[in-house]
Design an enzyme around this catalytic site. Structure first.
Site, PDB file in Angstrom:
ATOM      1  CB  THR A 188      38.339  29.521  73.896  1.00  0.00           C
ATOM      2  OG1 THR A 188      38.973  28.920  75.019  1.00  0.00           O
ATOM      3  CG2 THR A 188      36.992  30.116  74.316  1.00  0.00           C
ATOM      4  CG  HIS A 189      42.673  29.168  72.739  1.00  0.00           C
ATOM      5  ND1 HIS A 189      43.529  30.144  72.282  1.00  0.00           N
ATOM      6  CD2 HIS A 189      42.001  29.716  73.785  1.00  0.00           C
ATOM      7  CE1 HIS A 189      43.389  31.235  73.022  1.00  0.00           C
ATOM      8  NE2 HIS A 189      42.465  31.003  73.934  1.00  0.00           N
ATOM      9  CB  SER A 226      37.536   5.921  49.893  1.00  0.00           C
ATOM     10  OG  SER A 226      38.631   5.219  49.369  1.00  0.00           O
ATOM     11  CG  ASN A 271      32.171  53.508  27.575  1.00  0.00           C
ATOM     12  OD1 ASN A 271      32.464  52.425  27.045  1.00  0.00           O
ATOM     13  ND2 ASN A 271      32.886  54.606  27.373  1.00  0.00           N
ATOM     14  CE  LYS A 276      37.677   8.148  55.068  1.00  0.00           C
ATOM     15  NZ  LYS A 276      38.854   8.798  54.549  1.00  0.00           N
ATOM     16  CB  SER A 305      33.449  40.604  27.118  1.00  0.00           C
ATOM     17  OG  SER A 305      32.545  41.410  26.377  1.00  0.00           O
ATOM     18  CE1 TYR A 335      34.195  50.170  30.034  1.00  0.00           C
ATOM     19  CE2 TYR A 335      35.693  50.642  28.234  1.00  0.00           C
ATOM     20  CZ  TYR A 335      34.947  49.741  28.961  1.00  0.00           C
ATOM     21  OH  TYR A 335      34.955  48.403  28.624  1.00  0.00           O
ATOM     22  CD  GLU A 350      36.743  17.131  52.535  1.00  0.00           C
ATOM     23  OE1 GLU A 350      37.779  16.841  53.126  1.00  0.00           O
ATOM     24  OE2 GLU A 350      36.168  16.347  51.740  1.00  0.00           O
TER      25      GLU A 350
HETATM   26  N1  ARG Z   1      32.370  45.162  26.733  1.00  0.00           N
HETATM   27  C1  ARG Z   1      32.808  46.305  27.429  1.00  0.00           C
HETATM   28  C2  ARG Z   1      32.844  46.079  28.929  1.00  0.00           C
HETATM   29  O1  ARG Z   1      32.399  45.074  29.371  1.00  0.00           O
HETATM   30  C3  ARG Z   1      31.957  47.515  27.156  1.00  0.00           C
HETATM   31  C4  ARG Z   1      32.360  48.132  25.885  1.00  0.00           C
HETATM   32  C5  ARG Z   1      33.024  49.401  26.034  1.00  0.00           C
HETATM   33  N2  ARG Z   1      34.019  49.400  25.018  1.00  0.00           N
HETATM   34  C6  ARG Z   1      34.646  50.475  24.617  1.00  0.00           C
HETATM   35  N3  ARG Z   1      35.525  50.299  23.721  1.00  0.00           N
HETATM   36  N4  ARG Z   1      34.431  51.628  25.149  1.00  0.00           N
HETATM   37  O2  ARG Z   1      33.345  46.895  29.653  1.00  0.00           O
END
Ligand code: ARG
Length: 490
Positions: free
Chosen positions: A157-158, A279, A112, A285, A25, A319, A292
């Site tokens: 409205t509308h 453009s 966790n 333009k 991550s 978790y 947008e």
């Molecule tokens: N990188 C993990 C997360 O973003 C946290 C790690 C927990 N990993 C685990 N194997 N318990 O949730």
């Protein structure tokens, strides 16, 4: 690469690079790297205070952590082989201060509760940034409203011309909407800003951690009560994305409206060139590209909300690794929202409203018809429905001539209004947009006298919200200073 400090004892064999990258991550964790260093600092400070780690080891760790904070983390800490930034920092630390000291940091803690804490810290920063952006936007709307309390325009409205109103009334409608968005974010903040740290894997720990202390060093109002809830719950993320999605939906509406207003069909506004593109082939333009793109980004934020809800809905306590994949969705929602707000504020600050075009359009499509019907009720005491029918017939016949209106009255209400004193002049006067707006009596209506007061009320409310935002920021800064001070003392 050095041996993985977490896998070393339990698992055989290396993962393929593809698998490592798949699981890691690190990209999303750049968002929380700095928060994680702070979490490490607070945890280590608390471990010393509870005599769970000796001062020498703690000092070594804290000096290294301080170095990461000041000079940035070495790129090695983001090696995908480490899975995430929590393990990445620990590995780096063990390399820098040795395994004996570095290996003591993670006592009584799990990734966790660590990640849940970091997510809450980063999210609250984004909420505060979004609030600042909302304040800028509200300030722009209030300032422009103040300039235009007597600028007549048609209300719709509308998307059909409906009744005359003022530009100030219109701008304040959006200001009120965004003020509620701020309210939703303040509410979310109070639930985001609780500390899961010390929940460990989910069941707490036999070491006597002081959860109050780490919560206070990190600027949280208090520790979360239940350690399983602490690591497993992500409703704070859903709530934040949801408030952002509502906000971006509101933003999308004003974007859409300004895009319409800037078109040759309507021509109510000339947007500042800085927010427009041209453009590559059509030299004439001037396109409202920034609005947008903003309208498009609102879709992404709602998409992130849907993804988040789907991702969480089948996860049992506590978790699950799925939760890691939630984080990039949170960050995207945060980025799109926080980057949109100041741009929109500037677009509104610099917009040139074409008040002449608005005034001209204010009478189009018989916007005075309701007032003519109201006049007939007031003057001749006929039922509103009868008056509505009479005026409706005049509109259908395309004429507000006295004879036409009176014929309609005879046919639909069985009486002559001319005999009772109705004049052409009165019919014409009733349709004057400026007079209509001025005659409004109800609270919240576009009557310039009331709107001027509403501008003041909005201004006071905005200042109050700004002060609340400042207090929240100060609380975080104070907590951080307390922690820095504790580190220096040690
Ligand atoms: N990188 C993990 C997360 O973003 C946290 C790690 C927990 N990993 C685990 N194997 N318990 O949730």
């Amino acid at each position: 690469m050095a041996k993985d400090q977490i896998r070393n004892g339990r698992l055989e064999g290396n993962r393929s690079e593809d698998c490592e990258i798949y699981l890691a991550s690190m990209d999303a964790d750049r968002e929380i790297a700095e928060c994680d260093i702070r979490v490490d600092m607070a945890h280590v400070l608390m471990l010393v205070q509870q005599n769970l780690i000796d001062k020498d080891a703690a000092k070594k760790i804290l000096v290294a952590l301080k170095g990461y904070m000041e000079n940035g983390l070495p790129e090695n800490a983001f090696d995908p082989a480490r899975e995430d930034i929590h393990a990445g920092i620990e590995a780096q630390l063990m390399e820098d201060v040795g395994a004996d000291a570095g290996g003591r940091m993670h006592l009584g803690r799990s990734r966790n509760d660590e990640v849940a804490t970091c997510l809450r810290m980063r999210t609250r920063q984004y909420i505060l940034d979004a609030l600042s952006g909302i304040f800028e936007l509200r300030r722009a709307l209030i300032t422009r409203a103040e300039e235009h309390t007597t600028t007549i325009m048609p209300g719709f409205t509308h998307l059909q011309h409906a009744q005359p109103t003022t530009l100030a009334h219109y701008l304040l409608a959006y200001e009120n909407l965004f003020a509620r968005d701020a309210g939703r974010l303040f509410d979310a903040y109070s639930r985001v800003n609780r500390s899961p740290l010390g929940s460990a894997a989910f069941a707490g720990t036999g070491f006597p951690l002081d959860r109050e202390l780490t919560a206070s060093y990190l600027g949280f109002t208090s520790p979360m009560e239940n350690s399983m809830d602490g690591v497993a719950s992500r409703d704070f993320i859903v709530e934040t994305i949801s408030a952002f999605a509502i906000l971006m939906t509101n933003i999308s509406r004003i974007c859409e409206e300004l895009i319409l207003w800037s078109s040759a069909f309507v021509k109510f506004v000339n947007l500042n060139d800085a927010f427009c593109s041209t453009s590559s082939i059509m030299p004439q333009k001037k396109n409202p590209d920034t609005l947008e793109i903003m309208r498009a980004k609102s879709a992404a934020v709602t998409g992130e909300l849907m993804t988040s809800l789907m991702l969480i809905k089948s996860l049992p306590m506590s978790y699950n690794r799925d939760l890691q994949d939630l984080n990039p969705h949170l960050w995207r929602a945060c980025h799109e929202t926080v980057s949109s707000l100041p741009l929109l504020a500037e677009i509104i600050e610099t917009a040139e409203f074409d008040t002449a075009a608005m005034k001209k359009s204010a009478k189009a499509g018989n916007t005075g018809a309701t007032e003519v019907a109201d006049y007939l009720v007031r003057e001749f005491n006929i039922p509103f429905r009868a008056a509505h029918n009479i005026v409706g017939r005049a509109v259908k016949l395309g004429s507000f001539d006295l004879a036409v209106v009176d014929d309609a009255a005879k046919e639909l209400a069985g009486l002559s209004l001319v005999e009772r004193g109705l004049t052409q002049e009165a019919i014409d006067r009733a349709q004057n947009p400026k007079e209509i707006v001025r005659s409004k009596k109800t609270l919240g209506s576009p009557n310039p006298r009331l709107v001027k007061k509403a501008v003041q009320v909005a201004d006071v409310k905005l200042v109050q919200d700004e002060v609340t935002g400042d207090i929240l920021r100060d609380q975080l800064e104070d907590a951080d200073n307390r922690m820095k001070h504790a580190i220096e003392e040690l």
